[in-house]
Write a protein that holds these residues in place. Structure first.
Motif, PDB file in Angstrom:
ATOM      1  N   ILE A 221      -0.664  16.490  -9.965  1.00 23.61           N
ATOM      2  CA  ILE A 221       0.440  17.266  -9.397  1.00 23.61           C
ATOM      3  C   ILE A 221       0.215  17.363  -7.891  1.00 23.61           C
ATOM      4  CG2 ILE A 221       1.601  19.523  -9.351  1.00 23.61           C
ATOM      5  CD1 ILE A 221       0.710  19.846 -12.302  1.00 23.61           C
ATOM      6  N   THR A 222       1.131  16.817  -7.115  1.00 25.50           N
ATOM      7  CA  THR A 222       0.971  16.845  -5.665  1.00 25.50           C
ATOM      8  C   THR A 222       1.292  18.244  -5.131  1.00 25.50           C
ATOM      9  OG1 THR A 222       3.255  16.227  -5.149  1.00 25.50           O
ATOM     10  CG2 THR A 222       1.680  14.430  -5.552  1.00 25.50           C
ATOM     11  N   GLN A 223       0.838  18.495  -3.919  1.00 23.61           N
ATOM     12  CA  GLN A 223       1.120  19.798  -3.312  1.00 23.61           C
ATOM     13  C   GLN A 223       2.622  20.009  -3.175  1.00 23.61           C
ATOM     14  OE1 GLN A 223      -1.359  21.187  -0.044  1.00 23.61           O
ATOM     15  NE2 GLN A 223       0.461  21.781   1.101  1.00 23.61           N
ATOM     16  N   GLU A 224       3.340  18.960  -2.807  1.00 24.10           N
ATOM     17  CA  GLU A 224       4.800  19.079  -2.676  1.00 24.10           C
ATOM     18  C   GLU A 224       5.440  19.434  -4.010  1.00 24.10           C
ATOM     19  OE1 GLU A 224       8.727  16.471  -1.282  1.00 24.10           O
ATOM     20  OE2 GLU A 224       6.740  15.534  -1.330  1.00 24.10           O
ATOM     21  N   ASP A 257      -7.269  21.532  -5.916  1.00 22.21           N
ATOM     22  CA  ASP A 257      -6.675  20.497  -5.064  1.00 22.21           C
ATOM     23  C   ASP A 257      -7.775  19.573  -4.535  1.00 22.21           C
ATOM     24  OD1 ASP A 257      -4.812  19.123  -3.567  1.00 22.21           O
ATOM     25  OD2 ASP A 257      -4.668  20.615  -1.980  1.00 22.21           O
ATOM     26  N   GLY A 258      -7.408  18.733  -3.596  1.00 22.56           N
ATOM     27  CA  GLY A 258      -8.417  17.958  -2.878  1.00 22.56           C
ATOM     28  C   GLY A 258      -8.566  16.517  -3.287  1.00 22.56           C
ATOM     29  N   VAL A 264      -3.916   6.741   2.738  1.00 22.36           N
ATOM     30  CA  VAL A 264      -2.870   7.719   3.031  1.00 22.36           C
ATOM     31  C   VAL A 264      -2.380   8.245   1.693  1.00 22.36           C
ATOM     32  CG1 VAL A 264      -0.626   8.125   4.077  1.00 22.36           C
ATOM     33  CG2 VAL A 264      -2.208   6.459   5.112  1.00 22.36           C
ATOM     34  N   SER A 265      -2.680   9.500   1.404  1.00 20.25           N
ATOM     35  CA  SER A 265      -2.400  10.048   0.079  1.00 20.25           C
ATOM     36  C   SER A 265      -1.971  11.493   0.190  1.00 20.25           C
ATOM     37  CB  SER A 265      -3.665   9.953  -0.798  1.00 20.25           C
ATOM     38  OG  SER A 265      -3.521  10.694  -1.995  1.00 20.25           O
ATOM     39  N   PRO A 266      -1.035  11.914  -0.662  1.00 17.24           N
ATOM     40  CA  PRO A 266      -0.731  13.349  -0.706  1.00 17.24           C
ATOM     41  C   PRO A 266      -1.919  14.096  -1.300  1.00 17.24           C
ATOM     42  CG  PRO A 266       0.340  12.209  -2.526  1.00 17.24           C
ATOM     43  CD  PRO A 266      -0.260  11.144  -1.651  1.00 17.24           C
ATOM     44  N   ASP A 267      -1.982  15.403  -1.067  1.00 17.38           N
ATOM     45  CA  ASP A 267      -2.965  16.230  -1.756  1.00 17.38           C
ATOM     46  C   ASP A 267      -2.578  16.284  -3.227  1.00 17.38           C
ATOM     47  OD1 ASP A 267      -4.447  16.794   0.478  1.00 17.38           O
ATOM     48  OD2 ASP A 267      -3.401  18.656   0.931  1.00 17.38           O
TER      49      ASP A 267
END
Length: 516
Positions: A221-224, A257-258, A264-267
């Motif tokens: 699950i991305t932060q967005e 998270d993390g 280049v990757s989303p959190d």
């Protein structure tokens, strides 16, 4: 809210009203731009649900995708024949058992397609299945294989057994090349990639998307996604924890998270842990409860990788961690592919990646799992001691903290393999690492030499020197003589020197300390 804990079937998830984080735009992108894909992700990151989503989409089940992103993207909704194989049931098997298991999962698909007298060998049976599905529907076939590497992971470093199982799997996968003209889409998932299995050596057109920036957020699950699709969940958790929304998000990031799976990757949040957290209404350590890292501990010993090494940033080139399991020469590929470390940075000039522990859940869970291997059967009492020490360290009362530690160590049985400084250095490191989210370092380099352990809290840096069967005074004198504290003059924090000496008296472990 109904959270899909352990639910890996997309159709059941949608029909039964479970929470679903919409990944269908990426599903559409994959299915319309390529034909052969491989994705590796750690366990618990939703690979099986992704395959089930692909199956529902490529089977033309439009009604399941109402309100999701793909509903507006797909215009045709073609129904393709789908062969879906789950190899997760093929773990811990000998050669004959694995052959029978492959026969079993092939038979389940054969019954669906009316094959009553199948071929003898697994590769011929899969070929027959593909041809039959193609001929009966007049459409190209979709093949989905979940956890393709499961039968081989447990024997990755037992060469003779690995060779036997790998040959069986190579045979099973060979039709994916032979039947290429009759295949619409092929997707395989796993934790690692075995270099000598036919999908990688023969399928030269397979797209490896494990480190592709476009698909870095396809699992997890991305932060967005958290902030846009799960706002109500955050608010409910904040209320149950008596926290502000902002504080709740900060704690969720710290715990779960993390993760990053590309330069280049989303959190990316661990989905298993995040959903369990929302379901329980509290933040806890969930991921380690879903599987034990015993094999990891064995591999750490094999590669002489110490617990303290996990606390440092690891700098490596891509080939040194995105590497086939059976050919790895360090433990780093296993750590990365299993989810114990993740990408934290990338240096373009050197093309080196920085890998480190993703978050607090992994740090606490991993060190908690390692602790019993250093303290035999006393890990439960150790956890109690650590909890009490944490309060004292936060207050800056190191004298009382070491009193507690000494009382505990006296209860730990003496044995010969603990009779050296390095053992106690690692034991102390693990215990300090479990105190709280402090920065702990073993043998950091300074201009004056190497310090045994440093621990940095919000306002203090502790410089510690360890001795075994010597004296705390001697340890403290070394800190003074080598001017170790000079390295921290510009930190703006208080610096405290601590000399420690471990010894064994009448087969009882003892600790003495001197604070300067």
């Amino acid at each position: 809210m109904i959270y899909p804990i352990g639910i890996q079937n997309f159709e059941s998830l949608i029909n039964d009203g479970y929470v679903y984080v919409d990944k269908t735009a990426l599903v559409y992108q994959m299915a319309t731009t390529g034909r052969y894909y491989f994705l590796s992700r750690p366990r618990g990151f939703g690979k099986s649900l992704l395959l089930s989503t692909l199956e529902a989409y490529l089977s033309g089940k439009k009604e399941l995708f109402k309100g999701l992103a793909i509903e507006k993207l797909e215009k045709e909704w073609t129904e393709y024949p789908v062969l879906h194989f789950d190899l997760s049931g093929g773990k811990h098997m000998e050669k004959d058992q694995l052959e029978r298991y492959l026969g079993f999962i092939l038979e389940m698909e054969e019954k669906k397609w009316g094959i009553t007298q199948p071929q003898i060998d697994a590769n011929n049976r899969l070929t027959e299945l593909i041809f039959t599905a193609y001929e009966k529907t007049g459409k190209q076939v979709v093949v989905l294989i979940d956890e393709y590497d499961a039968p081989m992971l447990d024997v990755a470093h037992e060469q003779e057994q690995l060779d036997a199982l790998r040959n069986i799997m190579r045979n099973f996968f060979s039709p994916l090349k032979f039947c290429e003209a009759k295949l619409r889409f092929v997707f395989l998932t796993g934790i690692t990639k075995f270099s000598q299995v036919s999908i990688f050596s023969e399928l030269n057109n397979i797209t490896l998307i494990s480190m592709d920036k476009d698909y870095a957020g396809i699992c997890g699950i991305t932060q967005e996604e958290l902030l846009t699709q799960m706002q109500e969940d955050i608010d409910m958790l904040a209320k149950s924890q008596d926290l502000t929304r902002e504080a709740t998000i900060a704690k969720l990031k710290e715990h779960y998270d993390g993760y990053h799976f590309a330069k280049v990757s989303p959190d990316v949040f661990n989905p298993y842990s995040l959903l369990n957290c929302f379901a329980d209404g509290r933040m806890d350590d969930y991921w380690f409860g879903s599987g034990t890292p015993t094999y990891l501990i064995n591999m750490m010993r094999k590669y002489d990788f110490l617990p303290a090494d996990l606390g440092e940033t690891i700098e490596v080139g891509k080939k040194d961690f995105d590497a086939p399991t059976e050919t790895m020469t360090t433990i780093v590929p296993l750590l990365y592919q299993s989810g114990y470390v993740t990408i934290k940075g990338y240096d373009k000039p050197t093309k080196l990646y920085q890998l480190a522990l993703p978050n607090q859940e992994i740090r606490v869970g991993l060190y908690g799992s390692l602790l019993p291997h250093y303290l035999t059967d006393k890990s439960a009492k150790a956890n109690t001691t650590i909890a009490k020490m944490s309060v004292l360290v936060k207050k800056g009362d190191m004298d009382a903290a070491f009193c507690l530690l000494n009382d505990f160590l006296e209860t730990v049985p003496y044995c010969d393999n603990t009779n050296y400084e390095g053992h106690w250095q690692q034991t102390l490191y693990i215990m300090f690492a479990l105190l709280t989210n402090y920065s702990i370092h073993v043998e950091p380099h300074t201009a004056k030499g190497r310090i045994d352990i440093t621990m940095e809290t919000d306002d203090t840096i502790y410089v510690m020197e360890l001795k075994f069967n010597k004296s705390a005074e001697e340890a403290l004198a070394q800190i003074e003589a080598k001017h170790y504290v000079d390295a921290f003059k510009m930190s703006g924090k208080k610096v405290v020197k601590i000399g420690l000496n471990f010894s064994v008296k009448d087969e009882v472990n003892c600790l003495e300390w001197k604070i300067g």
